[in-house]
Write a protein that holds these residues in place. Sequence first.
Motif, mmCIF file in Angstrom:
data_model
loop_
_atom_site.group_PDB
_atom_site.id
_atom_site.type_symbol
_atom_site.label_atom_id
_atom_site.label_comp_id
_atom_site.label_asym_id
_atom_site.label_seq_id
_atom_site.Cartn_x
_atom_site.Cartn_y
_atom_site.Cartn_z
ATOM 1 N N LEU A 20 0.835 -1.201 0.000
ATOM 2 C CA LEU A 20 0.000 0.000 0.000
ATOM 3 C C LEU A 20 0.872 1.253 0.000
ATOM 4 O O LEU A 20 2.009 1.214 0.467
ATOM 5 C CB LEU A 20 -0.885 -0.003 1.254
ATOM 6 C CG LEU A 20 -2.023 -1.018 1.276
ATOM 7 C CD1 LEU A 20 -2.639 -1.081 2.669
ATOM 8 C CD2 LEU A 20 -3.080 -0.651 0.241
ATOM 9 N N PRO A 21 0.345 2.358 -0.499
ATOM 10 C CA PRO A 21 1.091 3.617 -0.469
ATOM 11 C C PRO A 21 1.545 3.944 0.953
ATOM 12 O O PRO A 21 0.785 3.759 1.908
ATOM 13 C CB PRO A 21 0.058 4.655 -0.946
ATOM 14 C CG PRO A 21 -0.936 3.880 -1.747
ATOM 15 C CD PRO A 21 -0.976 2.512 -1.140
ATOM 16 N N SER A 34 3.620 2.396 2.914
ATOM 17 C CA SER A 34 3.890 1.297 3.843
ATOM 18 C C SER A 34 5.376 1.197 4.200
ATOM 19 O O SER A 34 5.729 0.550 5.187
ATOM 20 C CB SER A 34 3.387 -0.027 3.248
ATOM 21 O OG SER A 34 3.910 -0.223 1.958
ATOM 22 N N THR A 76 11.747 2.759 1.736
ATOM 23 C CA THR A 76 12.622 2.690 2.909
ATOM 24 C C THR A 76 13.255 1.299 3.022
ATOM 25 O O THR A 76 14.469 1.166 3.213
ATOM 26 C CB THR A 76 11.797 2.991 4.188
ATOM 27 O OG1 THR A 76 11.178 4.270 4.028
ATOM 28 C CG2 THR A 76 12.669 2.989 5.418
ATOM 29 N N GLY A 82 9.083 8.668 0.917
ATOM 30 C CA GLY A 82 8.067 9.666 1.241
ATOM 31 C C GLY A 82 7.438 10.282 0.012
ATOM 32 O O GLY A 82 7.861 10.045 -1.121
ATOM 33 N N SER A 119 5.181 7.786 -3.633
ATOM 34 C CA SER A 119 5.901 7.368 -4.830
ATOM 35 C C SER A 119 6.532 8.552 -5.541
ATOM 36 O O SER A 119 6.186 8.903 -6.651
ATOM 37 C CB SER A 119 4.980 6.634 -5.792
ATOM 38 O OG SER A 119 4.732 5.352 -5.310
ATOM 39 N N VAL A 140 3.809 2.671 -6.893
ATOM 40 C CA VAL A 140 2.403 2.252 -6.931
ATOM 41 C C VAL A 140 1.562 3.351 -7.565
ATOM 42 O O VAL A 140 1.944 4.504 -7.606
ATOM 43 C CB VAL A 140 1.848 1.927 -5.531
ATOM 44 C CG1 VAL A 140 2.581 0.763 -4.938
ATOM 45 C CG2 VAL A 140 1.912 3.150 -4.632
ATOM 46 N N LYS A 172 4.106 2.966 14.086
ATOM 47 C CA LYS A 172 3.120 4.016 14.399
ATOM 48 C C LYS A 172 3.792 5.367 14.227
ATOM 49 O O LYS A 172 4.937 5.546 14.612
ATOM 50 C CB LYS A 172 2.635 3.854 15.833
ATOM 51 C CG LYS A 172 1.863 2.556 16.032
ATOM 52 C CD LYS A 172 1.183 2.507 17.388
ATOM 53 C CE LYS A 172 0.462 1.178 17.566
ATOM 54 N NZ LYS A 172 1.407 0.020 17.540
ATOM 55 N N ASP A 173 3.103 6.270 13.603
ATOM 56 C CA ASP A 173 3.617 7.633 13.461
ATOM 57 C C ASP A 173 2.428 8.525 13.145
ATOM 58 O O ASP A 173 1.884 8.486 12.042
ATOM 59 C CB ASP A 173 4.659 7.668 12.325
ATOM 60 C CG ASP A 173 5.377 9.011 12.265
ATOM 61 O OD1 ASP A 173 4.790 10.018 12.707
ATOM 62 O OD2 ASP A 173 6.525 9.044 11.771
ATOM 63 N N LEU A 184 2.104 10.544 10.006
ATOM 64 C CA LEU A 184 1.933 9.864 8.714
ATOM 65 C C LEU A 184 0.675 9.003 8.752
ATOM 66 O O LEU A 184 0.720 7.850 9.174
ATOM 67 C CB LEU A 184 3.153 8.965 8.417
ATOM 68 C CG LEU A 184 4.517 9.644 8.305
ATOM 69 C CD1 LEU A 184 5.627 8.614 8.353
ATOM 70 C CD2 LEU A 184 4.607 10.453 7.012
ATOM 71 N N ASN A 217 6.959 -4.024 8.428
ATOM 72 C CA ASN A 217 7.773 -2.845 8.727
ATOM 73 C C ASN A 217 7.400 -2.308 10.109
ATOM 74 O O ASN A 217 6.389 -1.640 10.279
ATOM 75 C CB ASN A 217 7.538 -1.790 7.641
ATOM 76 C CG ASN A 217 8.444 -0.581 7.792
ATOM 77 O OD1 ASN A 217 9.415 -0.622 8.553
ATOM 78 N ND2 ASN A 217 8.138 0.483 7.065
ATOM 79 N N GLY A 243 12.230 -0.778 9.331
ATOM 80 C CA GLY A 243 12.652 -0.148 8.082
ATOM 81 C C GLY A 243 13.494 1.089 8.262
ATOM 82 O O GLY A 243 14.593 1.196 7.700
ATOM 83 N N LYS A 244 13.005 2.002 9.065
ATOM 84 C CA LYS A 244 13.683 3.299 9.173
ATOM 85 C C LYS A 244 15.083 3.121 9.756
ATOM 86 O O LYS A 244 16.061 3.654 9.235
ATOM 87 C CB LYS A 244 12.844 4.227 10.045
ATOM 88 C CG LYS A 244 13.169 5.678 9.838
ATOM 89 C CD LYS A 244 12.127 6.555 10.472
ATOM 90 C CE LYS A 244 12.398 8.004 10.115
ATOM 91 N NZ LYS A 244 11.422 8.889 10.755
HETATM 92 N N1 GTP Z 1 8.529 6.201 11.998
HETATM 93 C C1 GTP Z 1 8.771 5.440 10.954
HETATM 94 N N2 GTP Z 1 8.589 5.969 9.730
HETATM 95 C C2 GTP Z 1 8.818 5.183 8.663
HETATM 96 C C3 GTP Z 1 9.272 3.837 8.790
HETATM 97 N N3 GTP Z 1 9.402 3.325 7.548
HETATM 98 C C4 GTP Z 1 9.050 4.301 6.687
HETATM 99 N N4 GTP Z 1 8.702 5.433 7.352
HETATM 100 C C5 GTP Z 1 8.277 6.719 6.790
HETATM 101 O O1 GTP Z 1 7.053 6.520 6.105
HETATM 102 C C6 GTP Z 1 6.988 7.337 4.944
HETATM 103 C C7 GTP Z 1 6.721 6.475 3.732
HETATM 104 O O2 GTP Z 1 7.835 5.615 3.527
HETATM 105 P P1 GTP Z 1 8.246 5.137 2.068
HETATM 106 O O3 GTP Z 1 9.416 4.251 2.234
HETATM 107 O O4 GTP Z 1 8.372 6.289 1.157
HETATM 108 O O5 GTP Z 1 6.942 4.303 1.711
HETATM 109 P P2 GTP Z 1 6.530 3.766 0.274
HETATM 110 O O6 GTP Z 1 5.744 2.534 0.518
HETATM 111 O O7 GTP Z 1 7.703 3.677 -0.605
HETATM 112 O O8 GTP Z 1 5.562 4.932 -0.217
HETATM 113 P P3 GTP Z 1 5.023 5.127 -1.715
HETATM 114 O O9 GTP Z 1 6.109 4.831 -2.658
HETATM 115 O O10 GTP Z 1 4.592 6.538 -1.741
HETATM 116 O O11 GTP Z 1 3.858 4.205 -1.833
HETATM 117 C C8 GTP Z 1 8.324 8.074 4.860
HETATM 118 O O12 GTP Z 1 8.166 9.352 5.407
HETATM 119 C C9 GTP Z 1 9.225 7.225 5.723
HETATM 120 O O13 GTP Z 1 10.286 7.972 6.288
HETATM 121 C C10 GTP Z 1 9.486 3.313 10.110
HETATM 122 O O14 GTP Z 1 9.902 2.141 10.317
HETATM 123 N N5 GTP Z 1 9.222 4.153 11.137
#
Ligand code: GTP
Length: 364
Positions: A8-9, A11, A15, A28, A31, A72, A104-105, A108, A207, A239-240
């Motif tokens: 999903l967008p 998710s 990262t 972020g 996509s 996506v 959780k955040d 976001l 994640n 992930g982060k």
């Molecule tokens: N707090 C926290 N934030 C996270 C984590 N993983 C990802 N994020 C944040 O969530 C947001 C979306 O992460 P992306 O990795 O861009 O997610 P994505 O699935 O590629 O998003 P799209 O490509 O837009 O669908 C970003 O701001 C990330 O920094 C995590 O483990 N913890």
Amino acid sequence: MRIGIIGLPGSGKTTIFNALTRGKAQPGGYSAAKSANVGVAHVPDERLDALTSLYNPRKTTHAEVTYVDVPVVRGKNEGDWLAGEAVSQLQKMDALLLVVRSFKDDALPHVLGSIDWTRDIEKACFDVQFADISLIDRRIERLNAGMKPLKAAEREQTQKQIDTLRKLQADLEAGTPVRAREQTDSDRRALQDVFLLSALPLLVAVNTGEDGLALAAAIEQEAFTLLKGPKTGAAAICGKLEAELAQMPPEEEAEMRAGLGAGESGLNRMIKLSYQVIGLISFLTVGEDEVRAWPVPAGFSAPRAAGRVHSDIERGFIRAEVVSYDDLVAAGSLAEARKRGTLRQEGREYVIKDGDVVNFLFSV
Ligand SMILES: Nc1nc2c(ncn2[C@@H]2O[C@H](COP(=O)(O)OP(=O)(O)OP(=O)(O)O)[C@@H](O)[C@H]2O)c(=O)[nH]1
Ligand SMILES: [Mg+2]
């Protein structure tokens, strides 16, 4: 070996992609990337580390897995993410890696309004199966359109193919992905030119936030139960944190990991799982120049495996000298393994096994 990252967008696909491949793609912003991010991960292999200490080679080469972070689609509904271009890119992959959000955040918001990763797995599987149902519809339409000019026998063949596709479709509608079926010959024939996404092995990366680290084993067990079926696997990945660690110099990273007190990282487990679900094993070669892991599909004969090193070696294959990794380490050198009789001579019919240390003899 290419693994397509889906989910999903927001998710955390990009990262996790960065963490797996030590990449620097921009996360972020829904996509941000218009084209797919493509990167390579080294398959962790403790055997290579041990053989490197033993041989001190100029170079150590790991097996690799390629990850593709497919952007996506942002559809009319928040939950629409798998359509059009994304589907056709994924049809070219060897496996899928589904990222579901459990971190959780409050800054976001989740596209479905709440954090519930098991629901997200179920939704994603449903969406993948739905995409397959549409792919089959289109395939059947084309087969029907091509029927008219066919001779009776060919027509019968095509009709059989359509019947098989309908059966697959009914199973998909009942929730059974193609990967979970025992495939019959007629299934295989019908599937030959329609590349279905639910036929691919499916990995799930949960994640988690940093607090998920302690729960990894429980999360993985739960995901595993949910996925059941063959050709699936799951790992909990923070992930982060992992994306940040991946950007550090190796010593600093090791220090940080030790400080966190976690065992093997979910990232390593995920890369190893990726390799396994595609059905790959590694044979090893050693020497002063290079210690290397070579990926081959399980079941490859010695000459075919040799062909991965060089086509000349396959063509001029004479025999293979093989010792298992454990026997080599116990002996300390190939010469000693030869003395002990653990180094065997194998011919053309020999099937290469995971962890075989191999020296091919050939002449061209
Ligand atoms: N707090 C926290 N934030 C996270 C984590 N993983 C990802 N994020 C944040 O969530 C947001 C979306 O992460 P992306 O990795 O861009 O997610 P994505 O699935 O590629 O998003 P799209 O490509 O837009 O669908 C970003 O701001 C990330 O920094 C995590 O483990 N913890
Ligand atoms: Mg992304």
